[in-house]
Design a protein around this motif. Structure first.
Motif, short mmCIF file in Angstrom:
data_model
loop_
_atom_site.label_atom_id
_atom_site.label_comp_id
_atom_site.label_asym_id
_atom_site.label_seq_id
_atom_site.Cartn_x
_atom_site.Cartn_y
_atom_site.Cartn_z
N ASP B 89 11.31 -58.62 -12.56
CA ASP B 89 10.33 -58.34 -13.40
C ASP B 89 9.08 -58.61 -12.86
OD1 ASP B 89 9.26 -57.43 -15.89
OD2 ASP B 89 9.85 -59.25 -16.96
N PHE B 90 9.00 -58.96 -11.74
CA PHE B 90 7.96 -59.56 -11.17
C PHE B 90 6.72 -58.01 -11.04
CE2 PHE B 90 9.08 -62.94 -8.48
CZ PHE B 90 10.00 -63.67 -9.34
N THR B 91 5.52 -58.47 -10.94
CA THR B 91 4.34 -57.37 -10.90
C THR B 91 4.32 -56.82 -9.27
OG1 THR B 91 2.79 -58.79 -10.04
CG2 THR B 91 2.98 -58.54 -12.29
N ALA B 92 3.97 -55.64 -9.38
CA ALA B 92 4.10 -54.81 -7.90
C ALA B 92 3.36 -55.94 -7.14
CB ALA B 92 3.23 -53.59 -8.12
N ARG B 93 2.21 -56.56 -7.34
CA ARG B 93 1.46 -57.33 -6.40
C ARG B 93 2.22 -58.60 -5.93
NH1 ARG B 93 -3.75 -57.74 -4.43
NH2 ARG B 93 -3.94 -59.96 -3.72
N GLU B 94 2.79 -59.25 -6.91
CA GLU B 94 3.79 -60.05 -6.49
C GLU B 94 5.00 -59.74 -5.46
OE1 GLU B 94 4.52 -63.38 -10.10
OE2 GLU B 94 4.60 -61.42 -10.72
N ILE B 95 5.32 -58.68 -5.86
CA ILE B 95 6.51 -58.05 -4.71
C ILE B 95 5.93 -58.00 -3.31
CG2 ILE B 95 7.93 -56.30 -4.29
CD1 ILE B 95 9.04 -57.35 -6.61
N VAL B 96 4.61 -57.24 -3.43
CA VAL B 96 4.04 -57.07 -2.08
C VAL B 96 3.89 -58.31 -1.30
CG1 VAL B 96 2.07 -55.96 -0.93
CG2 VAL B 96 3.19 -54.94 -2.97
N ALA B 97 3.33 -59.41 -2.13
CA ALA B 97 2.96 -60.49 -1.55
C ALA B 97 4.01 -61.32 -0.98
CB ALA B 97 2.18 -61.37 -2.41
N MET B 98 5.33 -61.01 -1.58
CA MET B 98 6.51 -61.74 -0.91
C MET B 98 6.50 -61.50 0.64
SD MET B 98 9.66 -61.10 -3.51
CE MET B 98 9.41 -61.66 -5.16
N ARG B 104 2.89 -67.59 6.30
CA ARG B 104 2.43 -68.86 5.53
C ARG B 104 2.77 -70.14 6.51
NH1 ARG B 104 4.35 -68.63 -0.45
NH2 ARG B 104 3.64 -66.31 -0.77
N ALA B 105 1.79 -70.94 6.40
CA ALA B 105 1.94 -72.14 7.47
C ALA B 105 2.10 -73.46 6.39
CB ALA B 105 0.70 -72.35 8.29
N ASP B 112 -2.04 -69.56 3.49
CA ASP B 112 -1.98 -68.23 4.29
C ASP B 112 -3.57 -67.65 4.06
OD1 ASP B 112 -1.64 -65.86 5.27
OD2 ASP B 112 -0.49 -65.00 3.70
N PRO B 113 -4.42 -68.01 5.01
CA PRO B 113 -5.86 -67.78 4.47
C PRO B 113 -6.07 -66.22 4.35
CG PRO B 113 -5.65 -68.71 6.75
CD PRO B 113 -4.30 -68.89 6.07
N GLU B 114 -5.10 -65.43 5.23
CA GLU B 114 -5.51 -64.05 5.32
C GLU B 114 -4.59 -63.17 4.08
OE1 GLU B 114 -4.53 -62.89 9.28
OE2 GLU B 114 -5.76 -64.71 10.07
N GLY B 115 -3.77 -63.90 3.55
CA GLY B 115 -2.74 -63.32 2.71
C GLY B 115 -3.28 -62.19 1.76
N GLU B 116 -4.39 -62.66 0.87
CA GLU B 116 -4.89 -61.80 0.00
C GLU B 116 -5.46 -60.56 0.54
OE1 GLU B 116 -4.87 -62.61 -3.49
OE2 GLU B 116 -3.50 -64.16 -2.73
N THR B 117 -6.23 -60.49 1.62
CA THR B 117 -6.57 -59.52 2.30
C THR B 117 -5.48 -58.45 2.86
OG1 THR B 117 -7.54 -61.06 3.75
CG2 THR B 117 -8.84 -59.05 3.42
N ALA B 118 -4.50 -59.15 3.30
CA ALA B 118 -3.43 -58.36 3.66
C ALA B 118 -2.52 -57.74 2.84
CB ALA B 118 -2.50 -59.42 4.47
N VAL B 119 -2.33 -58.62 1.90
CA VAL B 119 -1.83 -57.64 0.44
C VAL B 119 -2.53 -56.74 0.05
CG1 VAL B 119 -0.77 -58.11 -1.92
CG2 VAL B 119 -0.51 -59.94 -0.24
N CYS B 154 3.14 -55.87 4.86
CA CYS B 154 2.54 -57.36 5.04
C CYS B 154 3.21 -58.04 5.93
CB CYS B 154 2.90 -57.77 3.43
SG CYS B 154 1.49 -57.62 2.29
N LEU B 155 4.53 -57.92 6.19
CA LEU B 155 5.08 -58.69 7.20
C LEU B 155 4.35 -58.70 8.68
CD1 LEU B 155 8.90 -57.68 6.63
CD2 LEU B 155 7.80 -60.00 6.30
#
Lengths: 343, 253
Positions: B89-98, B104-105, B112-119, B154-155
């Motif tokens: 029941d996660f949001t689509a964005r949460e799923i993509v962010a996985m 992540r370091a 993960d400084p580039e995480g948001e942009t990559a998502v 995203c990977l």
């Protein structure tokens, strides 16, 4: 947009609610103490003053350690339940699914029947034996499951936990059948009993929660990935088997400590995460911390009910939690049925 | 960059699913895994991803995939498969962010400084930005498929492995998906492996192909050499070209 992390203000709010409930639980009891007097005694004790009054002695020697133990056990069991439900992707799982708590119960029963105590230890003999048996159960369950299925599949673990619990429960029944006059104390122990808990036990619980809780909270992201299935979790780079072992060992150790101090308290681990989910949502980064506080508050209120509902008779806390837990369970069933009808 | 699969065998429950499959994937290539149902295409994908135990060499630039930590393996080989074990029941964005997990370091994999942009970029590319806040459980089959593809993007892997990526997609979504993957592949240091049933799509987009039947390699190599009538007709036990011409000939003007 739904929140995806546990904000600091939520932590403050949860802590405030938990402390408020704790304070109420300390005040109410067979001898009701007014809030003003209670806070006076607590502040005095914190300043290191020696207090001689009867109410101070009730509060500090009996009620406070018990209430603290209740809060810590509630928090631990609930966190364990939430972690296991996430790990096994099964809403019916909780910390006792692996069979560790039945192992601990057997240990405590053995201690009661044999009258086992370790002299010089501040913790009662039942707790020591329960912990030893919990650990033995954990080793037995994990090594046997591993031998049967090296991938430690969810199915194997669930099935094995159920079979193991049944076996241990039958051993426990056998013991009870031959226990004679000790029957009453065994039965009471298996329903959960927190009267006579002292500060050493509280310290033990706190240490276990801090350590185990830290480990479990650090697995939140991995548990999120587990919701999509183990294969996908692996594809997302999660070290699936390591996460499984970490969570199962931590949960078992934490449950073992809780059961050895407080006896078999059912349904907290099962029901609280489901209740908390309404507030936190399914994301484990929020669900796990919410479960910690939710479990503490839920068990505090159950303990309060157990102490006051039929006073001066004190109900076993396990009876109260099971009554409420069964209700919640029923609710979950109805909800899931509704969802199936309207996909 | 070179992914080498040598004499790969998979045996499940005493039954041999894959019996000694070999192929080598190099930069810029798009490999199509084709074959009838039960040929072992998905099993090959699972073996490459490590979800299924296998024997035989499995290396990327000479380094064994089996010896890699899962996070490193996921950063190099990004897999999107067909298994739907859970519908959270996660949001689509949460799923993509996985999909950012292996990038992540830190001790708890929290930075993960580039995480948001990559998502954001991945969701934009697959056209799921508008449903970012919606629950994954309420999305349609095609929408879920595109969310999962965004997760795989995203990977940011070297090799993207997709098991039937076109499932649940309508014609225009299918076209967009294949054009997207084609653009993705042409950036340096990347390659794609896809399992497809549609031989026309395979022929139109693939550079290479591996034709499997009953867990055995029938043909392997450049797409034109693999998709010859003598290979296809033997595997499907029909005149494949004749059937395709009969169907697609309807569109001739």
């Amino acid at each position: 947009m739904r929140a995806t992390r546990f904000h600091w203000w939520e932590a403050v709010l949860c802590l405030a609610v938990t402390l408020a409930v704790t304070l109420v639980c300390v005040c109410v009891g067979s001898v009701a103490l007014p809030l003003r007097e209670t806070s006076g005694i607590l502040l005095g004790a914190l300043r290191g003053e020696t207090l001689e009054s009867a109410s101070a002695s009730i509060l500090l020697r009996v009620r406070l350690p018990r209430v603290l133990a209740v809060a810590l056990i509630g928090a631990s069991l609930s966190l364990c339940g939430a972690s296991m439900q996430g790990l096994l992707r099964n809403p019916l799982a909780d910390g006792s699914t692996l069979g560790v708590s039945s192992g601990a119960s057997l240990g405590a029963a053995v201690a009661i029947v044999t009258g086992f105590t370790l002299p010089g230890l501040p913790i009662p003999g039942t707790a020591v034996m329960a912990m030893v048996f919990a650990f033995a159960a954990l080793v037995a369950i994990l090594s046997l499951s591993y031998a049967l299925d090296s991938g430690l599949s969810t199915q194997t673990i669930l099935l094995f936990g159920v079979v193991f619990s049944m076996l241990v429960t039958s051993l426990l029944s056998l013991l009870i059948a031959f226990s004679g006059e000790k029957l009453r104390s065994i039965t009471f122990w298996t329903m959960g009993s927190l009267s006579g808990v002292g500060y050493p036990s509280v310290g033990l619980l706190l240490a276990a929660l801090l350590l185990g809780g830290g480990v479990l909270l650090s697995q939140a992201t991995a548990l999120n990935a587990f919701t999509m299935g183990e294969t996908r979790a692996l594809h997302l780079g999660i070290p699936v088997r390591r996460v499984k072992l970490t969570v199962m060992i931590t949960v078992s150790a934490l449950v073992g400590v809780c059961v050895s101090v407080g006896g078999g308290i059912g349904f907290v681990g099962l029901a609280t995460p489901h209740m908390v989910r309404f507030l936190s949502g399914p994301n484990h980064k929020r669900l796990l911390p919410y479960s910690v506080f939710g479990g503490a508050v839920f068990l505090l209120l159950c303990d309060l009910a157990a102490r006051t509902a039929l006073a001066p008779v004190e109900l076993p806390i396990g009876v109260v939690t099971s009554l409420i837990g069964a209700g919640v369970f029923f609710m979950i069933y109805i909800r899931s049925r509704k969802r199936r009808r309207h996909p | 960059m070179r992914l080498a699969v040598e004499n790969l065998r998979v045996t499940l429950g005493g039954r041999e699913i894959l019996g000694g499959v070999s192929c080598a994937v190099a930069e810029g290539e798009w490999w199509m895994l084709i074959g009838p149902n039960g040929a072992g295409k998905s099993t090959l994908v699972q073996a490459v991803s490590g979800a299924v135990p296998s024997e035989g060499a499995l290396t990327l630039d000479g380094e064994s995939l089996r010896a890699m930590r899962p996070a490193r393996r996921a950063r190099l080989i990004g897999v999107m498969d067909q298994r739907q074990e859970g519908v959270p029941d996660f949001t689509a964005r949460e799923i993509v962010a996985m999909g950012r997990y292996p990038h992540r370091a830190g001790f708890l994999r929290h930075t993960d400084p580039e995480g948001e942009t990559a998502v954001d970029r991945a969701m934009e590319a697959t056209g799921v930005t508008a449903m970012a806040g919606q629950s994954y459980a309420t999305l349609s089959g095609g929408e879920r498929q595109r969310v999962l593809l965004a997760q795989a993007l995203c990977l940011d892997p070297r090799i993207l492995v997709l098991d039937e990526p076109g499932n649940h997609l309508d014609l225009s979504q299918l076209r967009q998906l294949f054009l997207l993957i084609d653009r993705w592949r042409q950036q340096p240091g990347r390659a794609v492996i896809t399992v497809v049933h549609d031989l026309t799509l395979a022929r139109a987009f693939g550079t290479h192909a591996l034709l499997l039947s009953h867990g055995q390699t029938v043909a392997c190599g450049a797409i034109g050499d693999v998709m010859r009538p003598e290979h296809l007709d033997a595997v499907w036990e029909m005149d494949v070209g004749e059937w395709m011409r009969a169907c697609y000939g309807q569109w001739a003007r």
